[in-house]
Design a protein around this motif. Sequence first.
Motif, mmCIF file in Angstrom:
data_model
loop_
_atom_site.group_PDB
_atom_site.id
_atom_site.type_symbol
_atom_site.label_atom_id
_atom_site.label_comp_id
_atom_site.label_asym_id
_atom_site.label_seq_id
_atom_site.Cartn_x
_atom_site.Cartn_y
_atom_site.Cartn_z
ATOM 1 N N GLU A 52 -5.454 16.197 -51.688
ATOM 2 C CA GLU A 52 -5.969 17.072 -50.648
ATOM 3 C C GLU A 52 -4.808 17.603 -49.809
ATOM 4 O O GLU A 52 -3.912 16.849 -49.424
ATOM 5 C CB GLU A 52 -6.929 16.304 -49.738
ATOM 6 N N THR A 71 -3.399 20.362 -46.514
ATOM 7 C CA THR A 71 -3.691 21.145 -45.312
ATOM 8 C C THR A 71 -2.472 21.992 -44.978
ATOM 9 O O THR A 71 -1.345 21.473 -44.937
ATOM 10 C CB THR A 71 -4.008 20.227 -44.118
ATOM 11 N N ASP A 72 -2.675 23.281 -44.737
ATOM 12 C CA ASP A 72 -1.565 24.177 -44.415
ATOM 13 C C ASP A 72 -1.250 24.063 -42.926
ATOM 14 O O ASP A 72 -1.667 24.889 -42.110
ATOM 15 C CB ASP A 72 -1.920 25.615 -44.789
ATOM 16 N N VAL A 73 -0.493 23.035 -42.575
ATOM 17 C CA VAL A 73 -0.151 22.769 -41.178
ATOM 18 C C VAL A 73 0.719 23.878 -40.606
ATOM 19 O O VAL A 73 0.548 24.289 -39.449
ATOM 20 C CB VAL A 73 0.551 21.400 -41.051
ATOM 21 N N VAL A 118 -1.240 26.777 -39.277
ATOM 22 C CA VAL A 118 -1.976 26.466 -38.056
ATOM 23 C C VAL A 118 -1.050 26.444 -36.845
ATOM 24 O O VAL A 118 -1.396 26.949 -35.775
ATOM 25 C CB VAL A 118 -2.705 25.109 -38.197
ATOM 26 N N GLU A 166 -11.190 22.978 -35.841
ATOM 27 C CA GLU A 166 -11.632 23.349 -37.178
ATOM 28 C C GLU A 166 -12.677 24.456 -37.177
ATOM 29 O O GLU A 166 -12.835 25.163 -38.169
ATOM 30 C CB GLU A 166 -12.178 22.109 -37.905
ATOM 31 N N TYR A 199 -5.948 13.716 -33.064
ATOM 32 C CA TYR A 199 -6.601 13.934 -34.362
ATOM 33 C C TYR A 199 -8.073 14.281 -34.156
ATOM 34 O O TYR A 199 -8.640 15.126 -34.846
ATOM 35 C CB TYR A 199 -6.467 12.682 -35.222
ATOM 36 N N GLY A 207 -7.558 17.540 -35.683
ATOM 37 C CA GLY A 207 -7.132 17.119 -37.008
ATOM 38 C C GLY A 207 -5.643 16.847 -37.092
ATOM 39 O O GLY A 207 -4.941 16.745 -36.076
ATOM 40 N N ALA A 256 -3.116 18.690 -37.844
ATOM 41 C CA ALA A 256 -2.229 19.697 -37.269
ATOM 42 C C ALA A 256 -2.007 19.435 -35.780
ATOM 43 O O ALA A 256 -0.896 19.599 -35.263
ATOM 44 C CB ALA A 256 -2.797 21.097 -37.487
ATOM 45 N N SER A 266 -3.571 12.285 -48.528
ATOM 46 C CA SER A 266 -3.715 13.663 -48.081
ATOM 47 C C SER A 266 -2.368 14.095 -47.514
ATOM 48 O O SER A 266 -1.624 13.276 -46.966
ATOM 49 C CB SER A 266 -4.785 13.785 -46.994
ATOM 50 N N ASP A 291 0.343 17.707 -46.137
ATOM 51 C CA ASP A 291 0.473 19.128 -45.845
ATOM 52 C C ASP A 291 0.636 19.874 -47.163
ATOM 53 O O ASP A 291 0.973 19.285 -48.197
ATOM 54 C CB ASP A 291 1.674 19.370 -44.935
ATOM 55 N N SER A 292 0.420 21.177 -47.135
ATOM 56 C CA SER A 292 0.438 21.955 -48.372
ATOM 57 C C SER A 292 1.803 21.928 -49.049
ATOM 58 O O SER A 292 1.907 22.114 -50.259
ATOM 59 C CB SER A 292 0.006 23.405 -48.101
#
Length: 354
Positions: free
Chosen positions: A45, A47-49, A52, A126, A143, A147, A149, A270, A272-273
Amino acid sequence: MPQHDSTRTRRKKILRWTAWGALGLVLAGAGGTAYAWQHLNGNIEGTDVDAVLGEDRPGAQHNGAMNILLLGSDSRAGTHGEYGRGIAGARADTAMVLHVSRDHKKATVVSIPRDTLVERPRCATEDGGSAPAAHEAMFNTSYEVGGPACTVKTVEKMSGVRMDHYLEVDFKGFRKLIDELGGVDITTRKAIDDPGSGLDLPAGRHTLKGEQALQLVRTRHHVADGSDLGRIQLQQAFVKALIHRVNTVDPLSHPAKAYDLADTATKTVSADSGLASTDKLLGLGKDLKGISPENTDMITLPVTYDAQGPGRVLPLDKAARRVWSALRHDRPVPKSATRGSVADRTDSPVAADS
């Protein structure tokens, strides 16, 4: 206590330790072959931190040094639905900043107590809205409101250190990893008996399998002052033992075991991207693989108790600035920086076997 509240409390206690698993999962996963890892991309998984957070961040280091925020939260209460799909109000209950030196031969780990009162910045939520900045907010609420970021943004604001990546891991996968590794060796300098976590260990050498390892990193009663500061001491000792254990894994001798470890890692981490692919995690694992426990310096952010809030702690500003400055300049944190911190008053009752 209602069953729902009891279950929720148990989950949150269990997941407080999980950031310590991220390092071990990546190290162990590095034993897999690149070919095998290509089949595991779908497990991860991301996430593009960067998208953001935008450009208003500390400058990146370009000398080969690297900073990674390792998180444990209750945002993934279990794995693949077995323990539920998460609960409202997820928080970053465990956080550590992993600084890898420019030559990738040494590392510094700075634990941030979850109850530290910080200046939390304004964060995107989010649902497309925003959470306002907050004065003296508990660190672990970052968080909850925004989240990973927001937690990255909070750490960068308090430290002035850019986080190049973040990793987050759930507890079930880590417990499985410990079992697949055959356990982790630790030595207790004195007996530990904590009814809260279920851990009952006499003094001496032990090989902890998954369940006992989970109990150890949840333990806080009868350790140091009985707070999360004592729990952090146990976690730091355990992660050193874990690093030693995964460094003994030989993927060429046990390719099937190496693949199983990689499968566990990619299912439970999980990121970052920029890290959310098997080849990137494999590269990171190889970079970290050469760092021994002896070359890993573990400290806790210098703090003092908050006189107005029992159980809360405040950063010792001058000392904390010295810690973060050392990371920014890729230098060892001076021992004097943590002197006087309530997190540095007692030794851990656990030592990693070598």
